[in-house]
Write an enzyme that holds these catalytic residues in place. Structure first.
Site, PDB file in Angstrom:
ATOM      1  N   THR A 187      91.581 -65.894   9.421  1.00 34.77           N
ATOM      2  CA  THR A 187      90.674 -66.600  10.336  1.00 34.77           C
ATOM      3  C   THR A 187      90.197 -67.853   9.607  1.00 34.77           C
ATOM      4  OG1 THR A 187      88.769 -65.405   9.515  1.00 34.77           O
ATOM      5  CG2 THR A 187      89.893 -64.460  11.408  1.00 34.77           C
ATOM      6  N   GLU A 334      92.550 -63.063  15.307  1.00 37.77           N
ATOM      7  CA  GLU A 334      92.688 -61.601  15.347  1.00 37.77           C
ATOM      8  C   GLU A 334      93.596 -61.105  16.467  1.00 37.77           C
ATOM      9  OE1 GLU A 334      89.976 -63.237  14.731  1.00 37.77           O
ATOM     10  OE2 GLU A 334      88.540 -62.126  13.517  1.00 37.77           O
ATOM     11  N   LYS A 443      67.878 -69.115  19.112  1.00 34.67           N
ATOM     12  CA  LYS A 443      66.828 -68.225  19.594  1.00 34.67           C
ATOM     13  C   LYS A 443      65.494 -68.956  19.587  1.00 34.67           C
ATOM     14  CE  LYS A 443      65.707 -63.445  19.537  1.00 34.67           C
ATOM     15  NZ  LYS A 443      65.685 -62.175  18.869  1.00 34.67           N
ATOM     16  N   TRP A 448      67.267 -67.000  24.535  1.00 36.41           N
ATOM     17  CA  TRP A 448      68.479 -67.556  23.940  1.00 36.41           C
ATOM     18  C   TRP A 448      68.845 -68.875  24.601  1.00 36.41           C
ATOM     19  CZ3 TRP A 448      70.007 -65.475  19.577  1.00 36.41           C
ATOM     20  CH2 TRP A 448      69.735 -64.132  19.326  1.00 36.41           C
TER      21      TRP A 448
HETATM   22  P1  ADP Z   1      87.042 -68.575  13.263  1.00 34.00           P
HETATM   23  O1  ADP Z   1      86.333 -67.442  13.945  1.00 34.00           O
HETATM   24  O2  ADP Z   1      86.956 -68.477  11.778  1.00 34.00           O
HETATM   25  O3  ADP Z   1      86.741 -69.955  13.827  1.00 34.00           O
HETATM   26  P2  ADP Z   1      89.466 -68.642  14.818  1.00 34.00           P
HETATM   27  O4  ADP Z   1      90.131 -69.903  14.496  1.00 34.00           O
HETATM   28  O5  ADP Z   1      90.282 -67.447  15.064  1.00 34.00           O
HETATM   29  O6  ADP Z   1      88.551 -68.313  13.592  1.00 34.00           O
HETATM   30  O7  ADP Z   1      88.508 -68.957  16.026  1.00 34.00           O
HETATM   31  C1  ADP Z   1      88.215 -68.042  17.047  1.00 34.00           C
HETATM   32  C2  ADP Z   1      86.921 -68.420  17.708  1.00 34.00           C
HETATM   33  O8  ADP Z   1      86.962 -69.763  18.236  1.00 34.00           O
HETATM   34  C3  ADP Z   1      86.587 -67.577  18.890  1.00 34.00           C
HETATM   35  O9  ADP Z   1      86.033 -66.336  18.521  1.00 34.00           O
HETATM   36  C4  ADP Z   1      85.594 -68.473  19.642  1.00 34.00           C
HETATM   37  O10 ADP Z   1      84.288 -68.391  19.092  1.00 34.00           O
HETATM   38  C5  ADP Z   1      86.122 -69.862  19.387  1.00 34.00           C
HETATM   39  N1  ADP Z   1      86.905 -70.280  20.560  1.00 34.00           N
HETATM   40  C6  ADP Z   1      88.227 -70.206  20.736  1.00 34.00           C
HETATM   41  N2  ADP Z   1      88.589 -70.691  21.943  1.00 34.00           N
HETATM   42  C7  ADP Z   1      87.449 -71.076  22.565  1.00 34.00           C
HETATM   43  C8  ADP Z   1      87.133 -71.634  23.852  1.00 34.00           C
HETATM   44  N3  ADP Z   1      88.090 -71.927  24.727  1.00 34.00           N
HETATM   45  N4  ADP Z   1      85.838 -71.878  24.137  1.00 34.00           N
HETATM   46  C9  ADP Z   1      84.871 -71.605  23.249  1.00 34.00           C
HETATM   47  N5  ADP Z   1      85.084 -71.079  22.035  1.00 34.00           N
HETATM   48  C10 ADP Z   1      86.363 -70.811  21.688  1.00 34.00           C
END
Ligand code: ADP
Length: 538
Positions: A187, A334, A443, A448
């Site tokens: 990630t 993931e 918060k 929120w």
């Molecule tokens: P990291 O969690 O370290 O950034 P990833 O690159 O796997 O790793 O990113 C996944 C996260 O990116 C998601 O859990 C979400 O929070 C955010 N994300 C992905 N696509 C979108 C989207 N279309 N809109 C908003 N947030 C998004």
């Protein structure tokens, strides 16, 4: 985690990546992979790629790579990286595409955690590798791939073509188990230390099928697909495997591609579909506005925007300028990584809407990929109403979640549901809207505030090129929102104007207390680094 011991097929007709490559090579000899380097463009047809992958797999076997091994890469998007992304899994090993944008410490950490035996790297990283070699004695071999511009002067055994040529053309493609690991991805670490995720042949195969459906991104063999997403980010979201399976052309732009370069590539290669994160599309929009000569990119039909949310302005821009559909996608490393896709009309009911309403649908992240179940749960673990309003934690389950082995991870909930860390709602048509990340919610006075909702509204203002909203500690309210803005060329904005415009749609207590102008730091995958901003402004 499970050790994934099964490397030899235990059931007939396993779902293996090699069959995707074989299919594309046999049906589409006139299409292939286009690598754009600053020095020029290199083209390979799919049959050439298949043969080169066989050669490379033989070379890897000869160099000592065995099924079950991990092979690291430190490469940008080009045919060498793509060839490794097929050859390593086809041999039964797992590719670990390391992220060159990580800090030296994180890079070292991921290579050690992945247990890479071999690392292939671009000559550009000579200095970094010289230092890493000393700190990572457990890596047995560092293989410099050179680059097409310098390959002729590289020592033959180290150059890419030299390494590839050391194999034979009689590679015996092993019959692997479909649960064999094929990739190890981390990630991006926007919320903490990078986490290791293993993809299996089966999970990637099923994910590939999902990408090609009409109601996801409608990819077909007629497409010319541009992967602006790096291979080191979940194998370019799986696009290379889907393009290979269908025999679509795949364009891999070089890493220094600016918005203007991308426009030029889309024009010259007649790209029909492109995938990337919102910041990439913002830079393309900016370049299009500044362009002095007209660009003809009327071939572009679909733009997939994932990794972060697009705003209405972006969706409208692609529709107006090019007649292209911006497909909003949500995903995470993931889950292989695509989770949802939001076509503007995926049902007869949506088709009957007018174009503006359909574009508004794309503000939602869309419906889950087949094979993936999604639910939003409350604090008691119960599913919330699908009313588009009730927020909760987004949870997912299915064979593409952690390679199908999510239930073996301690964070997984009963029933095999993996919490995503995202806060979301679901509407009565099954469309998911990401409201925020649990860690990014603000918060204020026990209520929120969604940073994402504020970013959407502020990002749609013409003065704003990029915006991040983060929490600042507050003695009275606990936290209050601060808007961090990069202004568009020549524009100006002040807090009073910003608040007045937001007050048209939001209650007063949700409006930002402060407006800060500064460059927004980006993570290795091009996302806004809110963790860094919070540390600075919070
Ligand atoms: P990291 O969690 O370290 O950034 P990833 O690159 O796997 O790793 O990113 C996944 C996260 O990116 C998601 O859990 C979400 O929070 C955010 N994300 C992905 N696509 C979108 C989207 N279309 N809109 C908003 N947030 C998004």
């Amino acid at each position: 985690m499970r050790p994934y011991p099964r490397l030899v097929a235990t059931r007939p007709h396993p779902l293996l990546l090699r069959s995707l490559l074989f299919r594309g090579a046999s049906i589409a000899p006139a299409s292939g992979v286009v690598s754009t380097f600053p020095s020029g463009t290199v083209r390979h047809s799919w049959p050439e790629i298949r043969d080169r992958v066989g050669h490379l797999a033989a070379s890897l076997a000869r160099a000592g790579v065995r099924p079950g091994d991990r092979v690291g890469t430190l490469l940008w998007n080009d045919h060498r990286h793509l060839e490794l992304a097929f050859a390593v899994p086809c041999l039964g090993a797992a590719i670990h595409p390391a992220n060159p944008r990580l800090s030296d410490a994180d890079l070292e950490w991921t290579i050690r955690a992945a247990k890479d035996r071999f690392v292939f790297y671009d000559g550009e990283f000579d200095e970094r590798i010289a230092a890493l070699r000393l700190r990572l004695p457990e890596v047995e071999r560092w293989i410099r791939c050179g680059s097409p511009a310098t390959a002729a002067s590289d020592p033959p055994s180290d150059s890419w073509e030299g390494f590839l040529g050391s194999g034979s053309d009689r590679f015996v493609w092993p019959d692997l188990d479909e649960d064999a690991p094929m990739a190890v991805c981390f990630t991006s670490g926007t919320t903490g230390h990078p986490k290791e995720i293993v993809y299996t042949q089966r999970s990637s195969y099923l994910h590939t099928l999902g990408l090609a459906l009409t109601d996801t991104m409608n990819l077909s063999g007629t497409d010319v697909a541009l992967a602006v997403v790096p291979i080191f980010h979940a194998i370019s979201w799986g696009l290379p495997y889907a393009a290979a399976m269908l025999g679509a052309s795949l364009v891999l732009p070089h890493r220094r591609s600016s918005g203007a370069d991308l426009l030029a590539t889309i024009e010259s290669e007649q790209v029909t579909l492109a995938i990337g994160v919102p910041t990439v599309w913002s830079s393309l929009m900016q370049a299009a506005r500044e362009a002095t000569a007209a660009v003809n990119i009327r071939h572009l039909r679909r733009v997939v925007c994932g990794g972060g949310a697009p705003n209405l302005e972006m969706i409208g821009f692609f529709a107006r300028q090019y007649g292209a559909e911006l497909i909003h996608s949500w995903g995470m490393t993931e889950i292989n990584p695509v989770g949802t896709m939001g076509r503007h009309a995926a049902t007869a009911e949506e088709l009957a809407l007018d174009a503006a309403d359909r574009r508004r649908i794309a503000l939602k992240a869309g419906r889950p990929m087949p094979m993936l179940e999604v639910e939003v749960i409350d604090e008691g673990g119960q599913p919330v109403a699908h009313d588009d309003r009730t927020v909760g934690t987004l949870v997912v389950r299915g064979p593409t979640v952690r390679g199908g082995f999510a239930s073996e991870d301690p964070s997984t909930l009963p029933g095999g549901w993996m919490p995503t860390g995202d806060v979301a709602t679901i509407d009565d048509r099954g469309r998911v809207t990401i409201r925020d990340r649990e860690k990014d919610l603000i918060k204020s006075g026990g209520e929120w505030i969604s940073s994402l909702a504020l970013e959407r509204l502020i990002g749609a203002m013409p003065e704003v090129a990029l915006v991040a909203v983060v929490a600042r500690k507050d003695a009275k309210w606990e936290e209050r929102p601060v808007a961090v803005v990069e202004l568009a060329e020549g524009a100006s904005l002040d807090l009073a104007t910003l608040r007045a415009r937001l007050a048209e749609t939001l209650p007063a207590w949700q409006l930002p207390d402060d407006l800060v102008f500064r460059k927004i730091p980006l993570t290795g995958t091009g996302k806004m680094d809110k963790k860094a901003l919070r540390a600075e402004l919070g």
